[in-house]
Design a protein around this motif. Structure first.
Motif, mmCIF file in Angstrom:
data_model
loop_
_atom_site.group_PDB
_atom_site.id
_atom_site.type_symbol
_atom_site.label_atom_id
_atom_site.label_comp_id
_atom_site.label_asym_id
_atom_site.label_seq_id
_atom_site.Cartn_x
_atom_site.Cartn_y
_atom_site.Cartn_z
ATOM 1 N N GLY A 1 7.790 1.595 -6.662
ATOM 2 C CA GLY A 1 7.820 2.975 -6.193
ATOM 3 C C GLY A 1 9.055 3.262 -5.370
ATOM 4 N N SER A 2 9.377 2.356 -4.475
ATOM 5 C CA SER A 2 10.559 2.511 -3.640
ATOM 6 C C SER A 2 11.827 2.549 -4.483
ATOM 7 N N ARG A 3 11.905 1.679 -5.468
ATOM 8 C CA ARG A 3 13.094 1.639 -6.322
ATOM 9 C C ARG A 3 13.259 2.940 -7.108
ATOM 10 N N MET A 4 12.142 3.527 -7.548
ATOM 11 C CA MET A 4 12.223 4.785 -8.287
ATOM 12 C C MET A 4 12.729 5.910 -7.390
ATOM 13 N N LEU B 1 19.614 10.833 4.511
ATOM 14 C CA LEU B 1 18.668 11.732 3.868
ATOM 15 C C LEU B 1 17.272 11.138 3.816
ATOM 16 N N VAL B 2 17.167 9.863 3.446
ATOM 17 C CA VAL B 2 15.846 9.233 3.346
ATOM 18 C C VAL B 2 15.212 9.065 4.725
ATOM 19 N N VAL C 1 0.842 -1.203 0.000
ATOM 20 C CA VAL C 1 0.000 0.000 0.000
ATOM 21 C C VAL C 1 0.875 1.251 0.000
ATOM 22 N N ALA C 2 1.902 1.270 0.873
ATOM 23 C CA ALA C 2 2.799 2.420 0.934
ATOM 24 C C ALA C 2 3.549 2.601 -0.380
ATOM 25 N N ALA D 1 3.545 9.088 -6.699
ATOM 26 C CA ALA D 1 4.288 10.342 -6.580
ATOM 27 C C ALA D 1 5.340 10.463 -7.681
ATOM 28 N N MET D 2 5.899 9.328 -8.101
ATOM 29 C CA MET D 2 6.962 9.333 -9.104
ATOM 30 C C MET D 2 6.429 9.185 -10.526
#
Length: 217
Positions: free
Chosen positions: A110-113, A139-140, A58-59, A66-67
C-alpha cells in the motif's frame, strides 16, 4: 489431542484493526490481540517480529485498500488532490489508525502504491528530478499530519467534544484584554481546531500545491 489453531496473517490483521477501532497504539498490545484470537503471543510473533511491525502492517492495509481501484485522472494537481482525499476518507473510517500511519510509516504494498503515484504526479508537473524527492517528502508529511489531526477529532465522543468546546469558549471569550489583546479582539471570530476541518484540509493542500506550481520552471 487437538492442536491450537493456526491463524492466517490476514485474520490476525483483521482482528488487530478491530481492536484498534476502540483503542489506540499505546494501549494496544500483542498480548491483547492474542487473547482476542484465543491464542498465545508467541504464535503471533511467527508472523510479526514486533508490535511496531504489526502496526505498520495494519496501517498499510488501509493504504492498499484506498489504492485498490484508484485510477489517476486529470493533471498533476488533480491527481494529488484526489489521492489525498481518498486517503483521508479511508482513514476517516478508521480514525485510530491514522496516527499509526503517520507515526510508524510503512514499507508494504500500500505504501509503495501511494509513493509511486505521488512521485509520478510530481514528475508530470514538470519539476526537475532533483527537486522531486524533497517535494515528495514535504507533501506526504503534510497529508499524513492533516489526516491524523482530522481523525483525532473524529475519535472524540459527543461529551468530550462538547466539553472541549466549553473549555475553548471559556479560554477565548474570557481572555483578559490587558494580557491577551489580540485574542480578546478576535475572540468572537476565532474558531476551535475541530471546526470545519474538511474545508481546512482542502485549502491547506491547495495552498501547498500552488506553492509547488509557483516554483515550476
Amino acid at each position: 489431542m487437538t492442536g491450537r489453531r493456526r491463524w492466517a496473517t490476514e485474520e490476525i490483521l483483521d482482528t488487530a484493526a478491530e481492536l484498534l477501532r476502540t483503542s489506540d497504539a499505546e494501549s494496544f498490545s500483542v498480548r491483547k490481540l492474542a487473547a482476542a484470537l484465543g491464542t498465545d503471543s508467541s504464535s503471533l510473533y511467527r508472523h510479526f517480529r514486533t508490535k511496531t511491525e504489526l502496526l505498520r502492517a495494519v496501517a498499510d492495509r488501509i493504504l492498499a485498500a484506498a489504492m485498490d481501484d484508484y485510477r489517476p485522472e486529470g493533471d498533476w494537481k488533480q491527481r494529488l488532490t484526489a489521492l489525498a482525499l481518498r486517503l483521508r476518507e479511508a482513514f476517516g473510517q478508521q480514525p485510530q489508525l491514522a496516527s499509526i500511519w503517520g507515526r510508524y510509516a510503512s514499507s508494504g504494498a500500500g505504501s509503495r502504491m501511494v509513493m509511486e503515484e505521488v512521485l509520478q504526479a510530481l514528475r508530470s508537473s514538470g519539476l526537475p528530478d532533483k527537486e522531486i524527492p524533497a517535494r515528495y517528502h514535504r507533501l506526504v508529511v503534510l497529508i499524513a499530519a492533516l489526516i491524523a489531526a482530522e481523525a483525532g477529532v473524529g475519535t472524540l465522543s459527543p461529551d468530550e467534544r462538547e466539553q472541549g468546546m466549553e473549555l475553548f469558549r471559556v479560554a477565548v471569550l474570557g481572555a483578559d484584554p490587558e494580557h491577551f489583546p489580540a485574542l480578546a479582539h478576535f475572540a468572537r471570530d476565532v474558531r476551535p481546531l475541530g471546526a470545519d476541518r474538511h474545508a481546512a484540509f482542502e485549502e491547506i493542500l491547495a495552498a501547498h500545491l500552488a506553492d509547488i506550481e509557483a516554483g515550476l520552471p
